[in-house]
Design a protein around this motif. Structure first.
Motif, PDB file in Angstrom:
ATOM      1  N   ILE A   1      -0.354  -0.699   2.671  1.00  0.00           N
ATOM      2  CA  ILE A   1      -0.014  -0.045   3.941  1.00  0.00           C
ATOM      3  C   ILE A   1       0.032  -1.080   5.062  1.00  0.00           C
ATOM      4  N   GLY A   2      -0.976  -1.971   5.094  1.00  0.00           N
ATOM      5  CA  GLY A   2      -1.020  -3.006   6.128  1.00  0.00           C
ATOM      6  C   GLY A   2       0.199  -3.903   6.088  1.00  0.00           C
ATOM      7  N   ALA A   3       0.613  -4.309   4.868  1.00  0.00           N
ATOM      8  CA  ALA A   3       1.791  -5.165   4.727  1.00  0.00           C
ATOM      9  C   ALA A   3       3.046  -4.450   5.220  1.00  0.00           C
ATOM     10  N   ALA A   4       3.143  -3.164   4.917  1.00  0.00           N
ATOM     11  CA  ALA A   4       4.313  -2.387   5.354  1.00  0.00           C
ATOM     12  C   ALA A   4       4.334  -2.238   6.874  1.00  0.00           C
ATOM     13  N   ILE A   5       3.169  -2.060   7.481  1.00  0.00           N
ATOM     14  CA  ILE A   5       3.072  -1.937   8.942  1.00  0.00           C
ATOM     15  C   ILE A   5       3.529  -3.231   9.615  1.00  0.00           C
ATOM     16  N   ILE A   6       3.049  -4.354   9.108  1.00  0.00           N
ATOM     17  CA  ILE A   6       3.412  -5.649   9.681  1.00  0.00           C
ATOM     18  C   ILE A   6       4.913  -5.902   9.534  1.00  0.00           C
ATOM     19  N   GLU A   7       5.467  -5.545   8.393  1.00  0.00           N
ATOM     20  CA  GLU A   7       6.910  -5.727   8.171  1.00  0.00           C
ATOM     21  C   GLU A   7       7.723  -4.864   9.133  1.00  0.00           C
ATOM     22  N   ALA A   8       7.285  -3.630   9.325  1.00  0.00           N
ATOM     23  CA  ALA A   8       8.004  -2.735  10.241  1.00  0.00           C
ATOM     24  C   ALA A   8       7.956  -3.259  11.669  1.00  0.00           C
ATOM     25  N   ALA A   9       6.797  -3.767  12.074  1.00  0.00           N
ATOM     26  CA  ALA A   9       6.666  -4.305  13.431  1.00  0.00           C
ATOM     27  C   ALA A   9       7.518  -5.551  13.616  1.00  0.00           C
ATOM     28  N   ALA A  10       7.485  -6.445  12.623  1.00  0.00           N
ATOM     29  CA  ALA A  10       8.272  -7.680  12.713  1.00  0.00           C
ATOM     30  C   ALA A  10       9.759  -7.383  12.817  1.00  0.00           C
ATOM     31  N   ASN A  11      10.193  -6.295  12.189  1.00  0.00           N
ATOM     32  CA  ASN A  11      11.612  -5.909  12.231  1.00  0.00           C
ATOM     33  C   ASN A  11      11.940  -5.003  13.411  1.00  0.00           C
ATOM     34  N   GLY A  12      10.913  -4.640  14.202  1.00  0.00           N
ATOM     35  CA  GLY A  12      11.152  -3.742  15.327  1.00  0.00           C
ATOM     36  C   GLY A  12      11.556  -2.355  14.893  1.00  0.00           C
ATOM     37  N   ASP A  13      11.059  -1.919  13.725  1.00  0.00           N
ATOM     38  CA  ASP A  13      11.472  -0.635  13.138  1.00  0.00           C
ATOM     39  C   ASP A  13      10.422   0.447  13.441  1.00  0.00           C
ATOM     40  N   LEU A  14      10.555   1.090  14.601  1.00  0.00           N
ATOM     41  CA  LEU A  14       9.594   2.125  14.996  1.00  0.00           C
ATOM     42  C   LEU A  14       9.699   3.345  14.085  1.00  0.00           C
ATOM     43  N   LYS A  15      10.908   3.663  13.644  1.00  0.00           N
ATOM     44  CA  LYS A  15      11.084   4.806  12.750  1.00  0.00           C
ATOM     45  C   LYS A  15      10.282   4.618  11.464  1.00  0.00           C
ATOM     46  N   GLN A  16      10.330   3.422  10.913  1.00  0.00           N
ATOM     47  CA  GLN A  16       9.575   3.128   9.698  1.00  0.00           C
ATOM     48  C   GLN A  16       8.072   3.186   9.952  1.00  0.00           C
ATOM     49  N   LEU A  17       7.668   2.698  11.118  1.00  0.00           N
ATOM     50  CA  LEU A  17       6.242   2.713  11.464  1.00  0.00           C
ATOM     51  C   LEU A  17       5.734   4.156  11.566  1.00  0.00           C
ATOM     52  N   ARG A  18       6.526   5.032  12.170  1.00  0.00           N
ATOM     53  CA  ARG A  18       6.134   6.446  12.262  1.00  0.00           C
ATOM     54  C   ARG A  18       6.068   7.086  10.873  1.00  0.00           C
ATOM     55  N   ALA A  19       6.998   6.695  10.008  1.00  0.00           N
ATOM     56  CA  ALA A  19       7.021   7.248   8.649  1.00  0.00           C
ATOM     57  C   ALA A  19       5.769   6.834   7.878  1.00  0.00           C
ATOM     58  N   ILE A  20       5.347   5.590   8.075  1.00  0.00           N
ATOM     59  CA  ILE A  20       4.135   5.105   7.404  1.00  0.00           C
ATOM     60  C   ILE A  20       2.920   5.897   7.887  1.00  0.00           C
ATOM     61  N   ARG A  21       2.892   6.162   9.185  1.00  0.00           N
ATOM     62  CA  ARG A  21       1.760   6.909   9.728  1.00  0.00           C
ATOM     63  C   ARG A  21       1.655   8.307   9.103  1.00  0.00           C
ATOM     64  N   LYS A  22       2.815   8.937   8.889  1.00  0.00           N
ATOM     65  CA  LYS A  22       2.804  10.295   8.315  1.00  0.00           C
ATOM     66  C   LYS A  22       2.249  10.296   6.895  1.00  0.00           C
ATOM     67  N   LYS A  23       2.423   9.163   6.188  1.00  0.00           N
ATOM     68  CA  LYS A  23       1.958   9.083   4.806  1.00  0.00           C
ATOM     69  C   LYS A  23       0.455   8.831   4.720  1.00  0.00           C
ATOM     70  N   VAL A  24      -0.133   8.400   5.848  1.00  0.00           N
ATOM     71  CA  VAL A  24      -1.582   8.193   5.883  1.00  0.00           C
ATOM     72  C   VAL A  24      -2.188   9.425   6.537  1.00  0.00           C
TER      73      VAL A  24
ATOM     74  N   LYS B   1      -7.305   1.954  11.996  1.00  0.00           N
ATOM     75  CA  LYS B   1      -8.134   0.884  11.454  1.00  0.00           C
ATOM     76  C   LYS B   1      -7.274  -0.158  10.730  1.00  0.00           C
ATOM     77  N   ILE B   2      -6.309   0.303   9.952  1.00  0.00           N
ATOM     78  CA  ILE B   2      -5.416  -0.620   9.247  1.00  0.00           C
ATOM     79  C   ILE B   2      -4.563  -1.411  10.240  1.00  0.00           C
ATOM     80  N   CYS B   3      -4.064  -0.734  11.276  1.00  0.00           N
ATOM     81  CA  CYS B   3      -3.260  -1.417  12.309  1.00  0.00           C
ATOM     82  C   CYS B   3      -4.051  -2.526  12.993  1.00  0.00           C
ATOM     83  N   ASP B   4      -5.335  -2.289  13.210  1.00  0.00           N
ATOM     84  CA  ASP B   4      -6.174  -3.274  13.903  1.00  0.00           C
ATOM     85  C   ASP B   4      -6.617  -4.407  12.988  1.00  0.00           C
ATOM     86  N   GLU B   5      -6.808  -4.116  11.711  1.00  0.00           N
ATOM     87  CA  GLU B   5      -7.402  -5.105  10.822  1.00  0.00           C
ATOM     88  C   GLU B   5      -6.387  -5.958  10.069  1.00  0.00           C
TER      89      GLU B   5
END
Length: 434
Positions: A7-30, A38-42
């Motif tokens: 999850i952390g790797a996917a969050i970082i990848e989404a942020a690096a690509n500026g993909d807010l839609k993907q970031l929101r999708a990841i959040r829904k899966k958690v 906690k994952i976003c911070d760590e």
């Protein structure tokens, strides 16, 4: 995605690509919002330590920053490996709207990174006047020192009169400088900003105060534009100041054939007894003679020896502040010799000044960028490897916790020993015994 690391790797990848839609999708899966925060911070980018908020702020994705802070509640002052905060990343990227948003959300705009740089330093280095005004109005630290100097030194060195005026209006100290040896007045002369020089003098900058190197008048004497020299003399700069400089301002002018400056300084400079012909022409002629060159080479060697002995004496009595000043002077007189810088870093580490130890370590690395990893064969090979490993481990520990005095001291000692090993000042076995 079944694990936190995925999850952390996917969050970082989404942020690096500026993909807010993907970031929101990841959040829904958690399912657990606390777990997602906690994952976003760590979790962070492996190479830099940037968290998802650092990445969003750095690329200028305002909506992603809003989502992370307002909806997720991530830590707003998270650190990278070099202790940079998200607001610093936004400033470096020139994203004014995000900087303003982060400040309104409570971000600390005065946190220095491992080399002392704050958001205000970066705003000045980017010549971003809007951000400079915003940060100083919000109470940014005006006299914070860094590898590039204080905010006022940076503004003066870039000839940024607007920033100089703003910083002085908010009561920046025109006489403070430490890590960078050129004070604000010298910075103004070097940037050829007569307006900045005049404004600093009007704000009570002392034309006769400096720690090491050339005085403001000494630098002005080398400038072809004599207005700098006249401005300093009108403000009571002393051409006869008792100092440890090898040359007086009039000699600095003569050595670069600046006849106009020599003519201005001649009536106000006390005669130097070793000059056979104390006239404007005589001074210029003598400073280019073999006798002058030989005499000053001997004077330089003697001065460096005295500075090193005095610095070692200060350090042996734990007077590290004065030891550092001695080696600053030695480094300015002998700029190609990194030994002075390595010792300054060592004494700074003993003082617990982690930022200054790191600043000088970076200067040393810049001076010797092509030094290889030391390889010693024979009986000393193992000892050399131990020293190098200790240096790397101490450096890593210090970078992760630069305010820890014990780690700071270990880093300084490690740097000094590594330098000694590279320069073969003594054998690795002798260094290990220190």
């Amino acid at each position: 995605m079944s694990s936190a690391s995925e999850i952390g790797a996917a969050i970082i990848e989404a942020a690096a690509n500026g993909d807010l839609k993907q970031l929101r999708a990841i959040r829904k899966k958690v399912n657990d919002e606390w777990e997602f925060r906690k994952i976003c911070d760590e979790y962070s980018d492996f190479s830099t330590g940037r968290t998802v908020l650092h990445l969003a702020a750095g690329i200028g994705h305002f909506e992603m920053c809003k989502f992370l802070i307002n909806s997720v509640g991530v830590h707003i002052d998270a650190f990278t490996y070099k202790r940079c905060t998200p607001i610093s990343e936004a400033v470096k990227g020139g994203h004014n709207k995000i900087v303003e948003f982060l400040i309104k959300q409570g971000a600390d705009d005065g946190i220095p990174n491992t080399v002392g740089s704050t958001p205000l330093h970066y705003a000045l280095l980017k010549d971003n006047s809007e951000l400079v005004e915003l940060l100083v109005a919000e109470g940014a630290l005006l006299d914070a020192d860094s590898v590039d100097g204080t905010p006022l030194q940076i503004a003066a060195s870039r000839g940024n009169l607007k920033a100089v005026k703003s910083l002085l209006y908010w009561e920046a100290d025109p006489n403070f400088y430490a890590a960078v040896d050129d004070g604000p007045l010298v910075c103004a002369v070097k940037s050829r900003s007569l307006e900045s020089l005049a404004f600093l003098l009007a704000a009570k900058a002392n034309p006769n105060m400096y720690v090491s190197g050339l005085s403001p008048l000494g630098f002005a004497a080398k400038e072809g534009d004599t207005r700098f020299l006249k401005c300093l003399l009108r403000s009571n700069a002393d051409p006869n100041l008792v100092q440890t400089d090898i040359y007086k301002p009039i000699e600095e002018a003569a050595m670069v054939h600046n006849r106009a400056a020599v003519e201005i300084l001649f009536p106000v400079t006390a005669r130097l007894p070793h000059y056979p012909n104390w006239t404007v022409d005589g001074i210029i002629e003598y400073t280019h003679s073999e006798e002058f060159k030989t005499m000053n080479e001997e004077k330089l060697t003697k001065c460096l020896t005295e500075l090193e002995l005095a610095g070692m004496h200060n350090a042996s009595h734990k007077d590290y502040y004065n030891a550092i000043n001695k080696y600053k002077r030695a480094s300015l007189l002998d700029p190609s010799n990194p030994r002075w810088i390595s010792k300054r870093s060592l004494w700074s580490s003993h003082m617990g000044s982690g930022g200054y130890a790191m600043i000088d370590a970076l200067r040393w690395i810049r001076l010797k960028p092509d030094l290889p990893v030391p390889h010693h064969g024979g009986e000393n090979a193992a000892a050399a490897n131990v020293i190098f490993k200790k240096f790397l481990m101490a450096g890593l520990a210090f970078l992760l916790d630069p305010n820890n005095q014990e780690k700071c001291s270990a880093f300084g000692i490690g740097l000094f020993n590594y330098f000694a090993l590279l320069c073969e000042m003594s054998s690795p076995l002798e260094i290990l015994a220190l």
